[in-house]
Design a protein around this motif. Structure first.
Motif, mmCIF file in Angstrom:
data_model
loop_
_atom_site.group_PDB
_atom_site.id
_atom_site.type_symbol
_atom_site.label_atom_id
_atom_site.label_comp_id
_atom_site.label_asym_id
_atom_site.label_seq_id
_atom_site.Cartn_x
_atom_site.Cartn_y
_atom_site.Cartn_z
ATOM 1 N N LEU A 103 -20.032 -14.153 -12.392
ATOM 2 C CA LEU A 103 -19.046 -14.553 -11.824
ATOM 3 C C LEU A 103 -18.015 -14.282 -12.492
ATOM 4 N N ASP A 104 -16.885 -14.632 -12.467
ATOM 5 C CA ASP A 104 -15.798 -14.477 -13.219
ATOM 6 C C ASP A 104 -14.636 -15.271 -12.700
ATOM 7 N N PHE A 105 -14.202 -16.040 -14.495
ATOM 8 C CA PHE A 105 -13.780 -17.097 -14.118
ATOM 9 C C PHE A 105 -12.082 -16.989 -14.760
ATOM 10 N N THR A 106 -11.624 -15.410 -13.866
ATOM 11 C CA THR A 106 -9.960 -15.049 -14.637
ATOM 12 C C THR A 106 -9.277 -16.184 -14.428
ATOM 13 N N LEU A 107 -9.679 -16.979 -12.932
ATOM 14 C CA LEU A 107 -8.743 -18.048 -12.814
ATOM 15 C C LEU A 107 -9.250 -19.158 -12.890
ATOM 16 N N GLY A 108 -8.765 -19.554 -13.202
ATOM 17 C CA GLY A 108 -9.814 -21.165 -13.211
ATOM 18 C C GLY A 108 -10.605 -21.863 -14.819
ATOM 19 N N ARG A 159 -1.658 -8.735 -7.444
ATOM 20 C CA ARG A 159 -1.970 -9.905 -8.674
ATOM 21 C C ARG A 159 -3.326 -9.574 -9.521
ATOM 22 N N PHE A 160 -4.419 -10.105 -8.520
ATOM 23 C CA PHE A 160 -6.003 -10.366 -8.695
ATOM 24 C C PHE A 160 -6.259 -8.834 -9.005
ATOM 25 N N VAL A 161 -5.535 -7.543 -8.921
ATOM 26 C CA VAL A 161 -5.948 -5.763 -9.425
ATOM 27 C C VAL A 161 -5.664 -6.384 -10.728
ATOM 28 N N SER A 162 -4.477 -6.709 -10.924
ATOM 29 C CA SER A 162 -3.459 -6.486 -12.324
ATOM 30 C C SER A 162 -4.045 -7.523 -13.068
ATOM 31 N N GLU A 163 -5.005 -8.990 -13.061
ATOM 32 C CA GLU A 163 -4.761 -9.797 -13.778
ATOM 33 C C GLU A 163 -6.417 -9.373 -14.666
ATOM 34 N N HIS A 164 -6.772 -8.551 -13.143
ATOM 35 C CA HIS A 164 -8.425 -7.458 -14.270
ATOM 36 C C HIS A 164 -8.166 -6.147 -14.527
ATOM 37 N N LYS A 165 -6.807 -6.059 -15.465
ATOM 38 C CA LYS A 165 -6.563 -4.965 -16.331
ATOM 39 C C LYS A 165 -6.118 -3.899 -15.481
ATOM 40 N N LYS A 166 -6.196 -3.525 -14.588
ATOM 41 C CA LYS A 166 -5.825 -2.844 -13.140
ATOM 42 C C LYS A 166 -3.968 -2.218 -12.519
ATOM 43 N N ASN A 167 -3.899 -0.827 -12.644
ATOM 44 C CA ASN A 167 -2.476 -0.882 -12.282
ATOM 45 C C ASN A 167 -2.752 -1.111 -10.430
ATOM 46 N N PRO A 168 -2.316 -1.627 -10.100
ATOM 47 C CA PRO A 168 -1.900 -2.625 -8.527
ATOM 48 C C PRO A 168 -1.607 -0.716 -7.166
ATOM 49 N N SER A 169 -0.417 -0.265 -8.310
ATOM 50 C CA SER A 169 0.102 1.132 -7.482
ATOM 51 C C SER A 169 -1.372 1.614 -7.423
ATOM 52 N N SER A 170 -2.018 2.137 -8.052
ATOM 53 C CA SER A 170 -2.698 3.322 -7.900
ATOM 54 C C SER A 170 -4.500 2.787 -7.454
ATOM 55 N N GLU A 171 -4.646 1.487 -7.706
ATOM 56 C CA GLU A 171 -5.904 1.115 -7.182
ATOM 57 C C GLU A 171 -5.965 0.592 -5.247
ATOM 58 N N LEU A 172 -4.632 0.358 -5.461
ATOM 59 C CA LEU A 172 -4.299 -0.216 -4.540
ATOM 60 C C LEU A 172 -3.773 0.708 -3.062
ATOM 61 N N SER A 173 -3.609 1.088 -1.464
ATOM 62 C CA SER A 173 -3.233 1.883 -0.360
ATOM 63 C C SER A 173 -2.749 0.037 0.125
ATOM 64 N N ILE A 174 -1.777 -0.305 0.112
ATOM 65 C CA ILE A 174 -1.175 -1.169 0.896
ATOM 66 C C ILE A 174 -0.528 -0.119 2.700
ATOM 67 N N HIS A 175 -1.922 -1.328 3.576
ATOM 68 C CA HIS A 175 -0.362 -1.684 4.768
ATOM 69 C C HIS A 175 -0.742 -2.243 5.557
ATOM 70 N N ILE A 232 -12.613 -11.435 -1.167
ATOM 71 C CA ILE A 232 -13.052 -10.676 -0.855
ATOM 72 C C ILE A 232 -12.769 -9.769 -2.178
ATOM 73 N N GLU A 233 -12.218 -9.553 -3.708
ATOM 74 C CA GLU A 233 -12.371 -9.032 -4.062
ATOM 75 C C GLU A 233 -11.478 -7.054 -4.322
ATOM 76 N N PRO A 234 -10.314 -7.239 -3.990
ATOM 77 C CA PRO A 234 -9.805 -5.649 -3.562
ATOM 78 C C PRO A 234 -9.719 -5.027 -5.038
ATOM 79 N N TYR A 235 -10.046 -5.699 -5.433
ATOM 80 C CA TYR A 235 -10.538 -4.333 -6.730
ATOM 81 C C TYR A 235 -9.770 -3.101 -6.905
ATOM 82 N N HIS A 236 -10.287 -1.944 -5.876
ATOM 83 C CA HIS A 236 -9.440 -0.594 -5.683
ATOM 84 C C HIS A 236 -10.086 -0.128 -3.865
ATOM 85 N N GLY A 237 -8.982 0.097 -3.425
ATOM 86 C CA GLY A 237 -9.059 0.439 -2.124
ATOM 87 C C GLY A 237 -7.776 0.537 -0.896
ATOM 88 N N ARG A 238 -8.219 0.547 -0.409
ATOM 89 C CA ARG A 238 -6.874 0.568 1.479
ATOM 90 C C ARG A 238 -6.880 -1.378 2.189
#
Length: 668
Positions: free
Chosen positions: A556-561, A145-161, A122-128
């Motif tokens: 394609l994205d081989f950050t994992l694997g 962790r997905f966001v962090s591995e793609h060089k972004k700050n999870p705290s500012s990219e994700l709103s968790i519910h 689902i690639e949750p780069y940014h959002g709620r």
């Protein structure tokens, strides 16, 4: 620096002096260490509001010597270790507890490899993001962790519910978030039940800050995914949904749900007549997702108003359930929200040995446009476009083409590239494009250095948006790549052919990806951990996730694997290159195609012919030379038996009708 706010701004828990290792380790032997640890946790909660009421305070039950040894052991962790070390330690203990406690421990824990595949697809780069059965919060941690591995700050990219029915498990989730440097709005305990309650209706509806629940951002301090989007109660509010809900729950009070049924509500397709909550969960996930705004179709980057994505675990029975559940499944498929189905083999979970299915929804998929031919001027009104002078302009441009344009034209003319016919300097509405493939709706533009200016970039963006609104895909390349990176450039054109089935040059027909569902059989992909448990390796997860990206025509994205996942993908899906390399050779780009025993992109018509089944085994088939497993044989036998029962019932009905007709004739 001893300011809690400064720590919180960096996503770090603040520890008061009396809650730090050096203070606790240096306490006199006679002191009750358990009482001091309890006091330390109270101080931590005071300094970190997100942990209020979460931390245990029963350490006085343990001997002081035992606690001191444990503190010593933890204090030996090097200060230079990875920043998320304590988060990973916490996850490890959660997993070990789930593994050893079986049903009791596993009810709140989904194995990390399952969670990671859900996240990668689902690639949750940014959002709620929402998990309405969040357990200990593993879905949120994996997303971060997905966001962090793609060089972004999870705290500012994700709103968790999150929602968790059990209070004790909800506290585990909040603590799990905290040790990973995350915050979220987790509702747990009390009388909360995800079927009957939507605790985020109010907090996402733009209500005043004074009545806003604790931990949720105010309109003046919106989090990721909130910008410019006023959320209304009852509408899709989330960019992502990730969940592993309890399967086959019964005794749901449907009377309490009757006011939540209908379009735009929580159960848009209706309630199942059977006493099983699987399709209540599925509809909750569906209705929670944002619907794409007009003109936002295309390869989705959720969180940008282009529709939400969901990934969740579900019992195998839901894929083939009959009666009212089949009717609900049909509506869901016809709505074109179902994107990918993955069959998972047995022994992947700690709680049960049975296999399961991973479902993936994509609200943006239904809005994907077809690939129409290039608009042509009508003899009369010309369709509202301004064509005056464009033909003459195109002729002049052909005379003045850059060397790069000339070189690329020599390479792609006369169907030399994947048997595709291109036109050059082709007029489309108000614009002229460098190269256009009408049969695939593909635009290729070559740019010189003049396109590097901010002003020109804005012009190009406007132009590309217009072309995409016509249903075309636009590729832009700098001129120098034609000469310095020729083969890779040509390969990128082939891979990005927006074939409507997501099949690249191997695709068939003109159906859109909206009209297909990708089925993957991953039951034979696993690593055996011990006799009772299996898991997926990072390379296996990376392979499966990139298989889906191929189908979606995404990058394609081989950050994992890494290289192992890449090699496997190229081995199976590699294309012959323009220089004559065979599939799988280095440098040969992969493209999606159906592979017996592994994957198939099935059209909705085929799914309808199979009784609206979403069971991957019905479509993927068996690889050449592969023996049919006992489980596959059982599924096939059940399918044939169901068909036999249906035919027998029809025969009995026909027999009765004939008998009644004969009786009526004889009595007259």
């Amino acid at each position: 620096m001893d300011d809690p706010k400064a720590y919180h701004a960096e996503g770090i828990l603040y520890l008061p002096a009396e809650a730090r290792f050096d203070y606790l380790l240096n306490l006199p032997e006679a002191v009750n260490i358990g009482a001091k640890v309890n006091a330390a946790f109270r101080e931590i909660e005071k300094s970190n509001p997100q942990l209020a009421g979460v931390l245990p305070k029963t350490y006085n039950l343990f001997a002081s010597t035992l606690l001191k040894e444990l503190l010593k052991k933890v204090s030996e962790i090097p200060a230079t270790v990875d920043y998320d070390a304590f988060g990973r330690i916490y996850e490890y203990f959660l997993g070990e507890f789930a593994r050893t406690e079986g049903q009791k421990g596993g009810e709140f824990y989904t194995p990390s490899s399952i969670v990671r595949l859900l996240t990668e697809i689902i690639e949750p780069y940014h959002g709620r993001i929402l998990d309405p059965a969040c357990g200990s919060g593993g879905m949120f941690v994996s997303s971060a962790r997905f966001v962090s591995e793609h060089k972004k700050n999870p705290s500012s990219e994700l709103s968790i519910h999150g929602v968790e029915k059990t209070d004790e498990t909800g506290r585990l989730c909040r603590m799990n978030l905290a040790v990973h440097g995350l915050e979220g709005d987790i509702r747990h305990g009390g009388n909360i039940n995800s079927y009957y309650d939507d605790p985020f209706d109010a907090c996402c509806a733009g209500i005043e800050p004074s009545t806003r629940p604790s931990g949720h951002p105010s309109p003046s301090g919106r989090r990721a995914g909130d910008e410019g989007h006023e959320i209304k109660p009852g509408s899709g509010r989330f960019d992502f949904v990730l969940a592993n809900p309890p399967f086959n729950v019964n005794a749901v009070d449907k009377e309490r749900l009757k006011d939540m049924v209908g379009p735009g509500r929580r159960f848009p397709f209706g309630l199942p007549r059977t006493d099983n909550a699987n399709y209540l969960w599925i509809q909750l996930f569906y209705s929670a997702l944002k619907t794409p705004s007009t003109g936002s179709a295309g390869s989705p980057q959720a969180g940008s108003g282009q529709g939400g994505r969901a990934g969740f675990v579900m019992a195998n029975s839901a894929s083939d359930a009959r009666s009212s559940e089949q009717e609900l499944r049909q509506k869901l498929i016809e709505d074109k929200a179902v994107d990918v189905m993955v069959a998972v083999g047995p022994n992947m979970f700690y709680t049960v040995t049975l296999p399961c299915t991973l479902w993936f929804m994509d609200k943006a998929k239904a809005a994907l446009p077809p690939c129409p031919p290039s608009p042509q001027p009508s003899p009369k009104g010309r369709g509202g476009f301004k064509f005056q002078g464009l033909v003459e302009q195109a002729r002049e441009l052909r005379k003045k083409q850059t060397p790069a344009e000339d070189a690329l034209w020599e390479l792609i003319r006369n169907r030399q590239l994947a048997d595709l016919k291109f036109r050059r300097q082709h007029q489309m509405g108000d614009y002229i494009v460098d190269f256009f493939c009408a049969e695939q709706g593909l635009v290729v533009e070559l740019d010189g250095s003049a396109h590097d200016s901010e002003e020109r970039k804005k012009v190009d963006q406007k132009r590309d948006a217009y072309l995409r609104s016509l249903g075309h895909k636009v590729l832009r390349f700098p001129n120098h790549r034609v000469f310095n990176d020729t083969e890779n450039l040509l390969n990128e054109i082939v891979v990005n052919i927006p074939s409507t089935s997501g099949r690249g040059v191997e695709g068939e027909g003109k159906q859109n990806r909206a009209d297909t569902v990708l089925f993957i059989d991953a039951r034979h992909i696993y690593r055996q951990v011990d006799r009772a448990h299996r898991e997926w390796t990072p390379a296996q997860i990376g392979f499966l996730a990139n298989l889906v990206r191929l189908y979606r025509s995404e990058a394609l994205d081989f950050t994992l694997g890494g290289d192992e996942a890449r090699a496997k993908l190229e081995e199976i899906f590699g294309l012959p290159s323009t220089s004559g390399r065979r599939a799988g050779d280095e440098g040969s780009p992969p493209t999606y195609r159906d592979v017996p025993g592994l994957c198939k992109a099935a059209k909705i018509e085929e799914i309808a012919a199979n009784g609206w089944s979403l069971n991957p085994g019905r479509y993927v088939g068996v690889a050449a030379g592969e023996a049919v497993s006992d489980e596959d044989f059982k599924e096939q036998l059940e399918t044939l038996n169901e068909e036999l029962e249906r035919l027998n019932a029809a025969a009995r009905e026909l027999e009765t009708t004939i008998a009644n007709n004969i009786t009526e004739i004889l009595e007259t």
